[in-house]
Design a protein around this motif. Structure first.
Motif, PDB file in Angstrom:
ATOM      1  N   THR A   1       2.576  -2.691  -7.885  1.00  0.00           N
ATOM      2  CA  THR A   1       1.662  -3.344  -8.824  1.00  0.00           C
ATOM      3  C   THR A   1       1.868  -4.855  -8.820  1.00  0.00           C
TER       4      THR A   1
ATOM      5  N   ASP B   1       0.824  -1.210   0.000  1.00  0.00           N
ATOM      6  CA  ASP B   1       0.000   0.000   0.000  1.00  0.00           C
ATOM      7  C   ASP B   1       0.860   1.262   0.000  1.00  0.00           C
TER       8      ASP B   1
ATOM      9  N   GLY C   1       2.685   1.617  -3.332  1.00  0.00           N
ATOM     10  CA  GLY C   1       1.839   1.535  -4.520  1.00  0.00           C
ATOM     11  C   GLY C   1       2.297   0.450  -5.474  1.00  0.00           C
TER      12      GLY C   1
ATOM     13  N   GLY D   1       4.518   2.196  -7.646  1.00  0.00           N
ATOM     14  CA  GLY D   1       3.584   3.238  -8.062  1.00  0.00           C
ATOM     15  C   GLY D   1       4.003   4.648  -7.687  1.00  0.00           C
ATOM     16  N   ILE D   2       4.743   4.798  -6.574  1.00  0.00           N
ATOM     17  CA  ILE D   2       5.141   6.143  -6.141  1.00  0.00           C
ATOM     18  C   ILE D   2       6.553   6.490  -6.611  1.00  0.00           C
TER      19      ILE D   2
END
Length: 278
Positions: A130, A125, A128, A228-229
């Motif tokens: 995938t 989380d 981020g 993701g970040i």
């Protein structure tokens, strides 16, 4: 000393109560109550006095978080002045402390660490990701068709899931290469592995956590494709003219607020910035 602080904050909130309501009415009710427009099921137009606000701790905390995380006012609305925002947060915190002090105290809850399943979800989380961090037998059921959508309020009549122990193909999933979970925690009463008194932190386990963290960031898959970040947290824009230390502090502040799920003291951020500088 604690009682003196509480008395001061209660007095402080009484002095600034009118200002709190005035700021909320001026900046928030346009989207939260005015002309029947109620975003996020939050009607701030109903708040007519501080007793109403102090009587709903959940709402009060939501308001504090939204302002502290700079989620409100939204981007298309005029922002609060820095000084006004800090003052508003201080006033709201004083109200919250006063309200909590009048609530019945709960018995102390033991502090515990995460088990490896919770650790996996937290890392996924925060970064981020995938993909999964590491495969776990505990993750028994795997969703194939995206049926779990709580926000929709609906559940399909027929769903398709897979059970890992019953199918080899269920273990084939994108994950970070070279990352292995720490040993599974022993089951406590009734088969649970979330008992606080069992989830202690020995020096040896602390070392395992540190090595695990290093293996995650050192994985060959740890990059823009999986994280993701990546762009907002790890990449420095060549057009950035501020000092690297300033940028690092700003990014860590936002990251730590997500990690700790709340407000972060400046000295805590400074400690993490110090690790980066080393």
């Amino acid at each position: 000393m604690r009682m003196l602080k509480l008395t001061f904050l209660m007095f402080f909130s009484a002095l600034n109560g009118a200002e709190v309501l005035e700021v909320l009415q001026r900046n928030c009710v346009q989207c939260h109550g005015k002309d029947g427009k109620v975003k996020g099921k939050t009607n701030l137009l109903e708040i007519t006095d501080l007793d109403h606000l102090k009587g709903d701790l959940e709402l009060l905390q939501q308001i504090i978080d939204a302002i502290d995380f700079e989620e409100m006012p939204p981007e298309d609305e005029p922002p609060l002045e820095v000084g006004e925002r800090k003052q508003l947060l201080a006033d709201l915190e004083a109200l919250r402390l006063e309200a909590v002090s009048k609530k019945k105290l709960f018995s102390p809850t033991p502090i515990r660490r995460m088990n490896r399943f919770q650790y996996h979800n937290a890392v996924q989380d925060l970064l981020g990701l995938t993909c999964t961090v590491y495969s776990l037998p505990e993750r028994m059921i795997r969703d194939h068709k995206g049926y779990f959508k709580p926000a929709s309020g609906k559940m399909d009549n027929l769903i398709r899931v897979g059970s890992r122990p019953l199918g080899k193909s269920q273990l084939i999933e994108p994950r970070l290469a070279g990352v292995a979970a720490f040993p599974q925690d022993l089951r406590a009463e009734h088969g649970f592995d979330t008992q606080a008194d069992h989830l202690s932190m020995s020096p040896l386990l602390m070392e395992s956590f540190l090595k695990l963290g290093q293996s995650i960031t050192g994985s060959q898959d740890f990059g823009p494709r999986r994280v993701g970040i990546w762009k907002e947290f790890f990449v420095l824009d060549p057009r950035e003219k501020r000092e690297v230390k300033v940028v690092v502090r700003e990014r860590l502040w936002k990251f730590l607020r997500r990690a700790f799920r709340g407000r972060i003291k400046s000295e805590v951020v400074d400690r993490y910035v110090g690790f980066v500088e080393k």
